[in-house]
Write a protein that holds these residues in place. Sequence first.
Motif, PDB file in Angstrom:
ATOM      1  N   GLN A  72       0.818  -1.220   0.000  1.00  6.64           N
ATOM      2  CA  GLN A  72       0.000   0.000   0.000  1.00  6.64           C
ATOM      3  C   GLN A  72       0.856   1.276   0.000  1.00  6.64           C
ATOM      4  N   GLY A  73       2.139   1.102  -0.214  1.00  3.55           N
ATOM      5  CA  GLY A  73       3.025   2.261  -0.219  1.00  3.55           C
ATOM      6  C   GLY A  73       3.288   2.810   1.165  1.00  3.55           C
ATOM      7  N   GLY A  74       3.067   1.993   2.175  1.00  2.00           N
ATOM      8  CA  GLY A  74       3.291   2.433   3.546  1.00  2.00           C
ATOM      9  C   GLY A  74       4.500   1.775   4.170  1.00  2.00           C
ATOM     10  N   ARG A  75       4.901   2.316   5.299  1.00  2.00           N
ATOM     11  CA  ARG A  75       5.921   1.681   6.122  1.00  2.00           C
ATOM     12  C   ARG A  75       5.233   1.198   7.394  1.00  2.00           C
ATOM     13  N   ASP A  76       5.563  -0.002   7.817  1.00  2.00           N
ATOM     14  CA  ASP A  76       4.896  -0.606   8.971  1.00  2.00           C
ATOM     15  C   ASP A  76       5.690  -0.370  10.257  1.00  2.00           C
ATOM     16  N   HIS A  77       5.168  -0.896  11.365  1.00  2.00           N
ATOM     17  CA  HIS A  77       5.795  -0.710  12.677  1.00  2.00           C
ATOM     18  C   HIS A  77       7.217  -1.270  12.679  1.00  2.00           C
ATOM     19  N   TRP A  78       8.119  -0.572  13.385  1.00  2.00           N
ATOM     20  CA  TRP A  78       9.504  -1.053  13.436  1.00  2.00           C
ATOM     21  C   TRP A  78      10.179  -0.583  14.722  1.00  2.00           C
ATOM     22  N   GLY A  79      10.312  -1.507  15.682  1.00  2.00           N
ATOM     23  CA  GLY A  79      10.949  -1.193  16.951  1.00  2.00           C
ATOM     24  C   GLY A  79      12.447  -1.389  17.006  1.00  2.00           C
ATOM     25  N   PRO A  80      13.064  -2.132  16.066  1.00  2.00           N
ATOM     26  CA  PRO A  80      14.500  -2.380  16.171  1.00  2.00           C
ATOM     27  C   PRO A  80      15.389  -1.146  16.119  1.00  2.00           C
ATOM     28  N   VAL A  81      14.953  -0.070  15.472  1.00  2.00           N
ATOM     29  CA  VAL A  81      15.746   1.154  15.485  1.00  2.00           C
ATOM     30  C   VAL A  81      14.865   2.340  15.115  1.00  2.00           C
TER      31      VAL A  81
END
Length: 498
Positions: free
Chosen positions: A385-394
Amino acid sequence: MLSLYERSNHRSGDCSRREWMRIGGLNALGLSLPALLAKTAEARGDDVGAQTFGRAKNVIYLYLAGGPPQHETFDPKPDAPAEVRGEFQPIHTNVPGIDFCELLPRTSTIADKLAICRSMATDDNTHSTSGYWVLTGFKYRGTNAREISPTDWPHIGSVVQRLKPSANGPFGFAWLPEPIVANPGVRISGQTAGFIGRRWDPHNFTCDPQRTNFSIEEFALPDDVPPLRVSSRASLLKQINHHFQAIEQHSQNQDISRLRAEALDILTTGKARQAFALEREPAKLRDRYGRGKWGQSVLLARRLIEAGVRFVHVQWPREPGDLTSSAPTWDTHAKNNARVKSVLCPQFDVAFSALIDDLDSRGLLDETLVVAGGEFGRTPTFNAQGGRDHWGPVFSVALAGAGISGGQVYGSSDAKGAYPRDGRTPPQDLAATIFHLLGTGHNATMPHPNGRPIHICDGKPMYSLLGLQPATQARRAATGKIEPIPDFLPIYTPQQNT
């Protein structure tokens, strides 16, 4: 709406008489807790720690709920593949060697006042639990972080309010313009005083400061009733007494007299009301912050610390009808590029840079710590969908002000902005840094409901970011293209007065 205490089923964690006697005895000897902690830092030979301990009188925490993308803010990756770097280019800041994304042109001109941590990490991709960790300094240990519990660890601001209450302000911890609400309208943990008791909850101001003739309803008085008469009005006293009688029925240890006094003080003195009198600000300055809900809330934060409030949390506001959206707030699961370009980054860039410049011009930046960040970052690649999802590593967090040595970056992410390359920093170190700069000390303790003292933090201050001078005196011209301040009013539709 001002919410003093929305619920009354928490027990207080007030200090015992023995503790107050012990603290009083130290003060009688001229040994305050901050002084003792500062002496400890000196004994360690920690010059930076000693020099910066207690430098901050106030904190403004700009919480970018949803999780800002590191690539489109403070950690661009121009050499990464297109599916990672995205469509936006880096720009030079005014500090050689530091680049930001082109969507932050105004912020790039104040990089000499900022310290950017590019290696914050939780390894947790869930809003509620990662956010809880960031806002409290502790991992979530409960059973359901999507509901508020009396056993939650207290928000950093609540701990500050308890251990270092405001010296001359109407209250110690303010929260605006709305609480943290996750889809589909759930209030999540990490935004209350938790187990130390409702007495230390933030004063929640649910408000829309972009409205014409904006005011806080609880501060409004009839035209024919001056403040001195309000305190004698039986109806007001009756309402307040009734409220606290309800609390007493569910509490064994709360200092109800003090709570009543706080409520009356807030309602009947002018200091709190005046802090919300945005009409007193020059129109040009209000424009500089951006006339939307976010920008005007950030301006309110500055006015609140001027009024003596110790800790102000500014929540990134929801948009009308977005509780079922796939990309609410900074949670850009869809159309990331369009959202950050047209809605998110412009508002943040305008208000954040305005706040830093405004504080600096008033001589307040040296005594005010400003923190800006979210609960995590975004994935290094785009979804369908052209999005960026959740990302906790950095992810990245920006700090400025009291005790922060500007003009530097701490830590780094790898070539894709996916994982820390060096300087991995957990949230408890951010909490420890805040406590250190405020002078409570990261090794301080507070009473737990079980009667035993408990440490307020298990992290260590980010000493590398601390100092009384910029990390470098080198400067260059920032290369961002600064457009006229956008009209944000269509983004957040003002509520109509009824």
